[in-house]
Design a protein around this motif. Structure first.
Motif, PDB file in Angstrom:
ATOM      1  N   ASN A   5       0.828  -1.207   0.000  1.00 27.02           N
ATOM      2  CA  ASN A   5       0.000   0.000   0.000  1.00 27.02           C
ATOM      3  C   ASN A   5       0.861   1.255   0.000  1.00 27.02           C
ATOM      4  OD1 ASN A   5      -2.426  -1.341  -0.083  1.00 27.02           O
ATOM      5  ND2 ASN A   5      -2.651  -1.427   2.145  1.00 27.02           N
ATOM      6  N   SER A   6       1.927   1.248   0.783  1.00 24.39           N
ATOM      7  CA  SER A   6       2.765   2.438   0.816  1.00 24.39           C
ATOM      8  C   SER A   6       3.474   2.643  -0.532  1.00 24.39           C
ATOM      9  CB  SER A   6       3.779   2.352   1.949  1.00 24.39           C
ATOM     10  OG  SER A   6       4.683   1.294   1.731  1.00 24.39           O
ATOM     11  N   ARG A   7       3.822   1.565  -1.178  1.00 24.79           N
ATOM     12  CA  ARG A   7       4.448   1.658  -2.492  1.00 24.79           C
ATOM     13  C   ARG A   7       3.456   2.219  -3.500  1.00 24.79           C
ATOM     14  NH1 ARG A   7       6.579  -3.817  -4.011  1.00 24.79           N
ATOM     15  NH2 ARG A   7       7.406  -3.638  -1.922  1.00 24.79           N
ATOM     16  N   ARG A   8       2.215   1.770  -3.440  1.00 25.79           N
ATOM     17  CA  ARG A   8       1.186   2.272  -4.353  1.00 25.79           C
ATOM     18  C   ARG A   8       0.914   3.751  -4.098  1.00 25.79           C
ATOM     19  NH1 ARG A   8      -2.985  -2.782  -3.985  1.00 25.79           N
ATOM     20  NH2 ARG A   8      -1.788  -4.170  -5.335  1.00 25.79           N
ATOM     21  N   VAL A   9       0.868   4.120  -2.850  1.00 22.08           N
ATOM     22  CA  VAL A   9       0.630   5.520  -2.501  1.00 22.08           C
ATOM     23  C   VAL A   9       1.783   6.378  -3.027  1.00 22.08           C
ATOM     24  CG1 VAL A   9       0.463   7.148  -0.574  1.00 22.08           C
ATOM     25  CG2 VAL A   9      -0.833   5.021  -0.516  1.00 22.08           C
ATOM     26  N   PHE A  10       2.997   5.888  -2.868  1.00 24.15           N
ATOM     27  CA  PHE A  10       4.166   6.620  -3.348  1.00 24.15           C
ATOM     28  C   PHE A  10       4.097   6.833  -4.862  1.00 24.15           C
ATOM     29  CE2 PHE A  10       8.393   6.263  -5.331  1.00 24.15           C
ATOM     30  CZ  PHE A  10       8.938   7.456  -4.902  1.00 24.15           C
ATOM     31  N   PHE A  11       3.808   5.773  -5.616  1.00 28.08           N
ATOM     32  CA  PHE A  11       3.770   5.899  -7.068  1.00 28.08           C
ATOM     33  C   PHE A  11       2.598   6.754  -7.536  1.00 28.08           C
ATOM     34  CE2 PHE A  11       6.581   2.093  -7.076  1.00 28.08           C
ATOM     35  CZ  PHE A  11       7.631   2.692  -7.733  1.00 28.08           C
ATOM     36  N   LYS A  12       1.481   6.709  -6.834  1.00 23.64           N
ATOM     37  CA  LYS A  12       0.360   7.587  -7.180  1.00 23.64           C
ATOM     38  C   LYS A  12       0.740   9.049  -6.954  1.00 23.64           C
ATOM     39  CE  LYS A  12      -3.492   4.446  -6.333  1.00 23.64           C
ATOM     40  NZ  LYS A  12      -4.669   4.164  -5.485  1.00 23.64           N
ATOM     41  N   ALA A  13       1.419   9.321  -5.859  1.00 21.48           N
ATOM     42  CA  ALA A  13       1.852  10.693  -5.570  1.00 21.48           C
ATOM     43  C   ALA A  13       2.884  11.144  -6.594  1.00 21.48           C
ATOM     44  CB  ALA A  13       2.421  10.780  -4.160  1.00 21.48           C
ATOM     45  N   LEU A  14       3.780  10.254  -6.968  1.00 22.21           N
ATOM     46  CA  LEU A  14       4.791  10.577  -7.966  1.00 22.21           C
ATOM     47  C   LEU A  14       4.140  10.894  -9.312  1.00 22.21           C
ATOM     48  CD1 LEU A  14       7.848  10.710  -8.588  1.00 22.21           C
ATOM     49  CD2 LEU A  14       7.693   8.311  -9.247  1.00 22.21           C
ATOM     50  N   LEU A  15       3.189  10.083  -9.713  1.00 26.42           N
ATOM     51  CA  LEU A  15       2.479  10.312 -10.969  1.00 26.42           C
ATOM     52  C   LEU A  15       1.702  11.619 -10.916  1.00 26.42           C
ATOM     53  CD1 LEU A  15       1.602   9.249 -13.759  1.00 26.42           C
ATOM     54  CD2 LEU A  15      -0.306   8.139 -12.606  1.00 26.42           C
ATOM     55  N   GLY A  16       1.048  11.868  -9.820  1.00 26.98           N
ATOM     56  CA  GLY A  16       0.263  13.097  -9.684  1.00 26.98           C
ATOM     57  C   GLY A  16       1.125  14.336  -9.711  1.00 26.98           C
ATOM     58  N   SER A  17       2.256  14.308  -9.027  1.00 25.33           N
ATOM     59  CA  SER A  17       3.123  15.484  -9.007  1.00 25.33           C
ATOM     60  C   SER A  17       3.786  15.710 -10.358  1.00 25.33           C
ATOM     61  CB  SER A  17       4.163  15.358  -7.904  1.00 25.33           C
ATOM     62  OG  SER A  17       5.007  14.255  -8.144  1.00 25.33           O
ATOM     63  N   VAL A  22       3.962  19.017 -15.357  1.00 28.39           N
ATOM     64  CA  VAL A  22       3.866  19.136 -16.813  1.00 28.39           C
ATOM     65  C   VAL A  22       2.771  20.125 -17.188  1.00 28.39           C
ATOM     66  CG1 VAL A  22       3.229  17.888 -18.918  1.00 28.39           C
ATOM     67  CG2 VAL A  22       4.832  16.881 -17.305  1.00 28.39           C
ATOM     68  N   VAL A  23       1.637  20.029 -16.542  1.00 33.88           N
ATOM     69  CA  VAL A  23       0.529  20.937 -16.846  1.00 33.88           C
ATOM     70  C   VAL A  23       0.913  22.366 -16.496  1.00 33.88           C
ATOM     71  CG1 VAL A  23      -1.830  21.561 -16.177  1.00 33.88           C
ATOM     72  CG2 VAL A  23      -1.257  19.183 -16.653  1.00 33.88           C
ATOM     73  N   LEU A  24       1.511  22.570 -15.338  1.00 30.40           N
ATOM     74  CA  LEU A  24       1.909  23.904 -14.921  1.00 30.40           C
ATOM     75  C   LEU A  24       2.948  24.481 -15.870  1.00 30.40           C
ATOM     76  CD1 LEU A  24       1.693  26.129 -12.796  1.00 30.40           C
ATOM     77  CD2 LEU A  24       3.512  24.987 -11.541  1.00 30.40           C
ATOM     78  N   ASN A  25       3.898  23.678 -16.281  1.00 29.92           N
ATOM     79  CA  ASN A  25       4.934  24.144 -17.206  1.00 29.92           C
ATOM     80  C   ASN A  25       4.333  24.537 -18.548  1.00 29.92           C
ATOM     81  OD1 ASN A  25       7.432  24.751 -18.228  1.00 29.92           O
ATOM     82  ND2 ASN A  25       7.931  22.642 -18.732  1.00 29.92           N
TER      83      ASN A  25
END
Length: 63
Positions: A5-17, A22-25
């Protein structure tokens, strides 16, 4: 189970950030007005043309 679960949360946060960055840039770069360039058009050369770094290379290898 918590490591998965912590690994999934980490990758979701990484993808989101990454997506947010990219959108902000893209929004920031499109918001800046383009500068008008007043330059003379450069004629594109086709085929082989010898430049200074090529001449230097030829001189180096005694060609």
């Amino acid at each position: 189970m918590t490591s998965k679960n912590s690994r999934r949360v980490f990758f979701k946060a990484l993808l989101g950030s990454t997506t947010a960055a990219v959108v902000l840039n893209s929004k920031l770069s499109s918001a800046q007005p383009e500068k008008s360039k007043k330059t003379t058009p450069v004629k594109k050369q086709s085929g082989y043309h010898e430049t200074q770094h090529i001449r230097d290379y030829y001189n180096k290898i005694n060609f």
